[in-house]
Design a protein around this motif. Sequence first.
Motif, short mmCIF file in Angstrom:
data_model
loop_
_atom_site.label_atom_id
_atom_site.label_comp_id
_atom_site.label_asym_id
_atom_site.label_seq_id
_atom_site.Cartn_x
_atom_site.Cartn_y
_atom_site.Cartn_z
N GLN A 46 -6.50 2.07 9.68
CA GLN A 46 -5.12 1.65 10.28
C GLN A 46 -4.77 0.23 10.17
OE1 GLN A 46 -5.62 0.92 14.46
NE2 GLN A 46 -3.97 1.95 14.86
N GLU A 47 -5.61 -0.67 9.81
CA GLU A 47 -5.32 -1.78 9.35
C GLU A 47 -4.58 -2.08 8.11
OE1 GLU A 47 -6.31 -5.14 10.76
OE2 GLU A 47 -6.17 -4.26 12.31
N THR A 48 -5.14 -1.50 7.00
CA THR A 48 -4.77 -1.26 5.66
C THR A 48 -3.06 -1.02 5.92
OG1 THR A 48 -5.50 0.58 5.31
CG2 THR A 48 -6.74 -1.44 4.34
N THR A 49 -2.92 0.20 6.50
CA THR A 49 -1.55 0.59 6.64
C THR A 49 -0.60 -0.34 7.28
OG1 THR A 49 -2.59 3.06 6.60
CG2 THR A 49 -0.29 2.95 7.45
N ASN A 50 -1.05 -0.71 8.37
CA ASN A 50 -0.39 -1.75 9.14
C ASN A 50 0.09 -3.00 7.96
OD1 ASN A 50 -0.40 -0.03 11.34
ND2 ASN A 50 -1.79 -1.44 12.26
N SER A 51 -1.04 -3.16 7.56
CA SER A 51 -0.44 -4.56 6.59
C SER A 51 0.47 -4.23 5.49
CB SER A 51 -2.02 -4.96 5.90
OG SER A 51 -1.68 -5.89 5.12
N LEU A 52 0.30 -3.11 4.95
CA LEU A 52 0.98 -2.63 3.74
C LEU A 52 2.65 -2.56 4.21
CD1 LEU A 52 1.68 -1.48 1.33
CD2 LEU A 52 0.78 0.66 1.46
N LEU A 53 2.49 -1.77 5.56
CA LEU A 53 4.16 -1.73 6.01
C LEU A 53 4.65 -2.91 6.37
CD1 LEU A 53 3.67 1.46 8.22
CD2 LEU A 53 5.41 1.32 6.43
N ALA A 54 3.99 -3.77 6.96
CA ALA A 54 4.59 -5.21 7.32
C ALA A 54 5.01 -5.79 5.96
CB ALA A 54 3.36 -5.89 8.02
N TRP A 55 4.33 -5.98 5.04
CA TRP A 55 4.65 -6.65 3.57
C TRP A 55 5.74 -5.78 3.02
CZ3 TRP A 55 3.53 -11.29 4.30
CH2 TRP A 55 2.31 -11.77 4.62
N ILE A 56 5.95 -4.36 2.84
CA ILE A 56 6.91 -3.80 2.53
C ILE A 56 8.22 -4.13 3.06
CG2 ILE A 56 7.85 -1.54 2.25
CD1 ILE A 56 5.27 -0.36 1.50
N PRO A 196 0.98 -16.11 4.69
CA PRO A 196 0.06 -14.74 4.65
C PRO A 196 -1.35 -15.30 5.05
CG PRO A 196 1.41 -14.81 2.74
CD PRO A 196 1.72 -16.15 3.62
N LEU A 197 -2.14 -14.56 5.89
CA LEU A 197 -3.32 -14.99 6.38
C LEU A 197 -4.29 -14.00 6.07
CD1 LEU A 197 -5.17 -16.88 8.04
CD2 LEU A 197 -4.63 -15.61 9.93
N PRO A 198 -5.51 -14.34 5.06
CA PRO A 198 -6.57 -13.38 4.66
C PRO A 198 -7.33 -13.24 5.62
CG PRO A 198 -6.78 -15.19 3.69
CD PRO A 198 -5.47 -15.50 4.33
N ASN A 199 -7.50 -12.14 6.52
CA ASN A 199 -8.64 -11.82 7.50
C ASN A 199 -9.27 -10.63 7.09
OD1 ASN A 199 -10.25 -11.93 9.75
ND2 ASN A 199 -8.76 -12.66 11.13
N LEU A 200 -9.57 -9.75 7.94
CA LEU A 200 -9.63 -8.33 7.78
C LEU A 200 -9.06 -7.88 6.45
CD1 LEU A 200 -11.84 -6.05 7.79
CD2 LEU A 200 -10.56 -5.31 9.74
N SER A 201 -7.76 -7.83 6.85
CA SER A 201 -6.69 -7.50 6.08
C SER A 201 -5.71 -8.81 5.90
CB SER A 201 -6.01 -6.34 6.49
OG SER A 201 -5.52 -6.42 7.72
N LEU A 202 -4.67 -8.58 4.96
CA LEU A 202 -3.85 -9.55 4.65
C LEU A 202 -2.76 -9.39 5.75
CD1 LEU A 202 -3.20 -12.17 2.95
CD2 LEU A 202 -1.96 -10.52 1.25
N LYS A 203 -2.52 -10.31 6.74
CA LYS A 203 -1.47 -10.10 7.64
C LYS A 203 -0.53 -11.52 7.48
CE LYS A 203 -4.53 -7.56 10.87
NZ LYS A 203 -5.03 -7.71 11.97
N PRO A 204 0.66 -11.25 8.32
CA PRO A 204 1.62 -12.63 8.52
C PRO A 204 0.94 -13.34 9.86
CG PRO A 204 2.88 -10.36 8.53
CD PRO A 204 1.26 -9.88 8.40
N GLN A 205 0.51 -14.43 9.43
CA GLN A 205 0.00 -15.23 10.43
C GLN A 205 0.69 -15.55 11.53
OE1 GLN A 205 -1.31 -19.07 9.22
NE2 GLN A 205 -2.42 -19.82 10.88
N HIS A 206 2.03 -15.75 11.44
CA HIS A 206 2.87 -15.98 12.52
C HIS A 206 3.73 -14.83 12.94
CE1 HIS A 206 1.72 -20.16 12.08
NE2 HIS A 206 2.28 -20.19 10.82
N GLY A 207 3.31 -13.53 12.67
CA GLY A 207 4.11 -12.38 12.89
C GLY A 207 5.10 -12.25 11.88
N LEU A 208 5.99 -11.05 11.94
CA LEU A 208 6.89 -10.67 11.06
C LEU A 208 8.29 -10.56 11.63
CD1 LEU A 208 7.79 -9.92 8.16
CD2 LEU A 208 7.15 -7.54 8.77
#
Length: 216
Positions: A46-56, A196-208
């Motif tokens: 779930q984490e990787t899919t959420n991350s991928l969709l956010a960056w796309i 971009p914030l590397p944690n368990l997965s790569l996420k937008p630190q301040h949201g998208l």
Amino acid sequence: MTGEVDSCGHDFLGLLVNVYHDSDEKNRFLIQDIVDECKTFYFAGQETTNSLLAWITLLLAIHTDWQDKARAEVTMIVNETLRLYPPLNGVVRKAVRDVQLGELALPNYLDLNIRFIALHHDPAVWGDDVHLFKPERFAEGIAKATNNNAAAFMPFGLEPRSCVGMSFAITETKIALSMILQRYTFTLSPTYVHAPLPNLSLKPQHGLHLLFHSLH
């Protein structure tokens, strides 16, 4: 025992339970192994899919001309996003014996930290435009995009140790993205801060922060 194993089925959980009942003790899973595998598959998937969709959606909000193209072809866009913003930053592998890797001598028990993001941003592999969003670089497949060095593209690891949820995550992403693009166009909000914030997965630190506009 045979009937019990056969009744487990052949889906992911069934295969894990079958390994739990394996007649060879060396191959057998413990209950904790099964629990850990399930956590990895469902939570990390779930984490990787959420991350991928956010960056796309971020990249398509910046490069709006690709939104129309994406409605017809999403694979190149998915691959280019995985290259620029891989959901996982890397993996750790342990050498189980002395290994000669090119000019490097790797001793037994050495931990190797393989950074996906470094491989994906290497201009020697991808060219001088390595930092640009160019989905068309994948138009003729991964081998052509990497100058016949496909091992340089490994957002989900590499065989035989690639992520078990890779196909599921990519299929899920394509479906979700297609559903969004059928209904909306979107642009980047002026309130968005790129971090971009590397944690368990790569996420937008301040949201998208995106602005969606209905197509209908």
